[in-house]
Design a protein around this motif. Structure first.
Motif, PDB file in Angstrom:
ATOM      1  N   HIS A  38       0.803  -1.032  -0.224  1.00 55.51           N
ATOM      2  CA  HIS A  38      -0.049   0.485   0.071  1.00 55.51           C
ATOM      3  C   HIS A  38       1.068   1.264   0.565  1.00 55.51           C
ATOM      4  O   HIS A  38       1.019   2.146  -0.313  1.00 55.51           O
TER       5      HIS A  38
ATOM      6  N   VAL B 260      -5.592   6.095  -2.108  1.00 57.14           N
ATOM      7  CA  VAL B 260      -6.556   4.875  -1.420  1.00 57.14           C
ATOM      8  C   VAL B 260      -7.325   4.729  -1.606  1.00 57.14           C
ATOM      9  O   VAL B 260      -8.515   5.543  -1.886  1.00 57.14           O
TER      10      VAL B 260
ATOM     11  N   SER C  84     -10.825   3.575  -0.149  1.00 56.71           N
ATOM     12  CA  SER C  84     -11.252   2.405   1.153  1.00 56.71           C
ATOM     13  C   SER C  84     -12.777   2.652   1.264  1.00 56.71           C
ATOM     14  O   SER C  84     -14.183   3.141   0.489  1.00 56.71           O
TER      15      SER C  84
ATOM     16  N   TYR D 243      -6.176   5.901   9.651  1.00 57.15           N
ATOM     17  CA  TYR D 243      -5.976   6.525   8.756  1.00 57.15           C
ATOM     18  C   TYR D 243      -4.808   6.763   8.537  1.00 57.15           C
ATOM     19  O   TYR D 243      -3.558   6.183   7.945  1.00 57.15           O
TER      20      TYR D 243
ATOM     21  N   ILE E 168      -2.162   5.309   5.537  1.00 54.93           N
ATOM     22  CA  ILE E 168      -1.671   5.320   4.663  1.00 54.93           C
ATOM     23  C   ILE E 168      -0.991   5.866   3.936  1.00 54.93           C
ATOM     24  O   ILE E 168       0.162   7.094   4.783  1.00 54.93           O
TER      25      ILE E 168
ATOM     26  N   LEU F  79      -6.813  10.418  -0.522  1.00 56.04           N
ATOM     27  CA  LEU F  79      -7.976   9.133  -0.227  1.00 56.04           C
ATOM     28  C   LEU F  79      -9.197   9.523  -0.865  1.00 56.04           C
ATOM     29  O   LEU F  79      -9.843  10.486  -0.550  1.00 56.04           O
TER      30      LEU F  79
ATOM     31  N   TYR G 274      -3.090  15.470   5.380  1.00 60.20           N
ATOM     32  CA  TYR G 274      -3.658  14.000   4.370  1.00 60.20           C
ATOM     33  C   TYR G 274      -4.851  14.453   3.801  1.00 60.20           C
ATOM     34  O   TYR G 274      -5.072  15.941   3.319  1.00 60.20           O
TER      35      TYR G 274
END
Length: 556
Positions: free
Chosen positions: A279, A285, A287, A297, A301, A306, A321
């Motif tokens: 990953h 990503v 999810s 997370y 990650i 995301l 993030y």
């Protein structure tokens, strides 16, 4: 009003049926589909027990400790989809129960937790065992309330509705002292329908597809709500079509076959640094049904966009993030929309990922020089039929189970991760067997967790439950000991005993078969699975096998 259970009150030309409050509560639970109520009784609970005794389809299960009763109700709600129900009395009964209620809260299980409460004129007084139950349960429930004699069905049905709606969880209902015998008219209230989540915004769905189409190396992460939404097959087909690897959270075990070429492994558990090698290469990503309560997370990650597909807003530190798209709405509808994306197959070498996964599994093969947990789990997996259910406790062994235990389908491995309470395994196995009497059930317990809820073995004996309790005895709180050693601290406070086994040949009426090596363990399991009641197979293991396998960082 009389104190009789049933009474008819004439209202004009209509006769309104009346019953005492205790009977109305039990009738409402039966109407919801509740078959078991777990608890430790009080004097005030006697009328409710009498109502259960005389009502078909529901039974009171006497637990040894209210915490065990809470765990039992938690797992009952998970397995059946009907709120699990538990009871504890004033003060210490309620505080004991709170451990199991917290488990349902953070492991997302529908539950109705009932407790005694003092009558209104005593709640603010200095009274033996009196604490504020509403305040106690407020932080660990979706809602806390108390029963009213003229609104029994409405309150019980509302509690079930709240417990089952959105993210499932517990609701606390206080039962005021003296109310159980009051006779009141039975209302016409019916159980409330659980409405499906609204579909996500079209703009978010469109953006989701575009972001996925543009990505070169996306990774899919499946969480517990992907299981409860039953989108596993659709997501697997999508991953196959687009050549995308899939990671899962511990409580999503069984959603994807471990041998599937797109399956990479479980986050957070043993050798998760190997899973992280995959990953951490992702540029996106995606999810689906991911609940951050299992694993934040930020702890795994890579710093890439995301996309979250869920029914609630994502909890992410957006100062560090990128939450590129929060697709909030009905998960099934969102996955259906995602299936329509058009793009080239992604740039993953699945063969290389499969080799990495196999290497990870090989590292969890048994150490031939000692009888350790890897060998014990391999032998148990071989002996437990494929349709069997295994529950497990918290401890070093759960990290191995999460990564290496093959789980043919969801619900065949039951653990706690959001709450992560030691002592979970024995009560959860009892409930698994009560709810699935025709399926084989076993439970894996470390000796530390065993000591916390060993008393619940008496329930398995009383209920004549055929369960194989596999006790990993290593006299070591291994996870804490490993952390001590990583800090170069002396081992202190973690040995459970100097040496030896957990006890004699029988504990609370449950026979104990001891095994000191793999041959003895395999033979003991054969004997145990043939018995008609509960059996403990105690495996005396070397815990050092854990040291190189658990507590690995998911990313650098």
């Amino acid at each position: 009003m009389t104190n009789s259970t049933n009474n008819d009150i004439k209202n004009g030309e209509t006769e309104i049926e009346s019953k005492n409050v205790a009977q109305q509560v039990i009738d409402a639970l039966v109407e919801l589909g509740v078959k078991h109520v777990f608890g430790v009784p009080s004097g005030g609970w006697v009328d409710y027990m009498e109502a259960m005794r005389t009502t078909e389809g529901i039974d009171f299960v006497l637990a040894t400790h209210e915490g065990g009763a809470g765990f039992m109700a938690d797992v009952c709600g998970r397995i059946t989809g009907v709120p699990g129900v538990c009871f504890g009395t004033f003060g210490p009964g309620a505080t004991n129960l709170a451990t199991g209620v917290g488990s349902a809260y953070l492991d997302r299980s529908p539950m109705i937790a009932l407790t005694d409460e003092f009558a209104a004129d005593k709640r603010s007084r200095n009274v033996q065992m009196n604490i504020d139950h509403q305040a106690l349960f407020a932080p660990i429930t979706k809602k806390t309330t108390r029963l009213e004699a003229d609104k029994v069905r409405e309150i019980i049905f509302d509690a079930a509705h709240v417990a089952l709606s959105g993210i499932p969880g517990p609701v606390h209902v206080g039962l005021p002292a003296g109310m159980s015998t009051q006779v009141t008219p039975v209302s016409s209230a019916k159980p409330l329908q659980i409405e499906s989540e609204k579909s996500a915004k079209l703009s978010d769905l469109t953006l989701m597809n575009k972001l996925f189409a543009d990505a070169k190396k996306p990774v899919i992460a499946l969480g517990m709500r992907a299981v409860t939404s039953d989108v596993g097959e659709q997501v697997i087909a999508f991953a196959e079509k687009h050549n995308v690897p899939v990671v899962i959270t511990p409580m999503a075990k069984g959603i994807m076959n471990e041998t599937h070429p797109n399956y990479v492994g479980v986050l957070f558990h043993a050798l998760s640094d190997v899973v992280g090698q995959t990953h951490q290469q992702a540029d996106l990503v995606l999810s689906i049904g991911y609940d951050e309560i299992e694993f934040n997370y930020e702890d795994w990650i890579p710093n890439v966009p995301l996309i979250s597909v869920d029914i609630v807003a994502t909890d992410l530190d957006i100062s560090e993030y990128t939450l590129a798209c929060d697709v909030i709405g009905n998960i099934n509808h969102s996955v259906e929309y995602l299936a329509g994306v058009e793009c080239e197959a992604k740039d993953w070498d699945l063969q290389a990922l499969a080799e990495r996964k196999q290497d990870m599994l090989n590292r969890m093969s048994p150490d031939s020089s000692a009888f350790g947990p890897c060998a014990a789990l391999d032998i148990l997996r071989d002996k437990l039929p494929q349709d069997g259910i295994m529950t497990c406790d918290v401890g070093a062994h759960i990290h191995l189970i999460g990564q290496k235990w093959t789980t043919p389908k969801s619900g065949q491995q039951i653990m706690t991760n959001g709450w992560s309470a030691m002592g979970f395994a024995i009560p959860s196995a009892i409930t698994a067997k009560l709810c699935n009497p025709d399926l084989p059930v076993c439970s894996v317990i470390g000796d530390g967790g065993f000591l916390m809820t060993a008393g619940e073995l008496a329930v398995a004996v009383r209920e004549k439950l055929k369960i194989v309790f596999v006790l990993f005895t290593d006299n070591d709180l291994a996870l804490i000991r490993i952390k001590q050693e990583k800090k170069s601290n002396p081992i202190y406070g973690t040995p459970i005993r100097e040496r030896g086994t957990i006890g004699g040949d029988n504990i609370f009426g449950v026979p104990v078969i001891k095994a000191f090596d793999t041959t003895e363990f395999a033979s003991a399991l054969d004997t145990a699975f043939e018995q008609d009641g509960p059996v403990i197979v105690e495996a005396i293991l070397n815990s050092r096998e854990y040291d190189q396998l658990v507590l690995r960082k998911d990313k650098p």
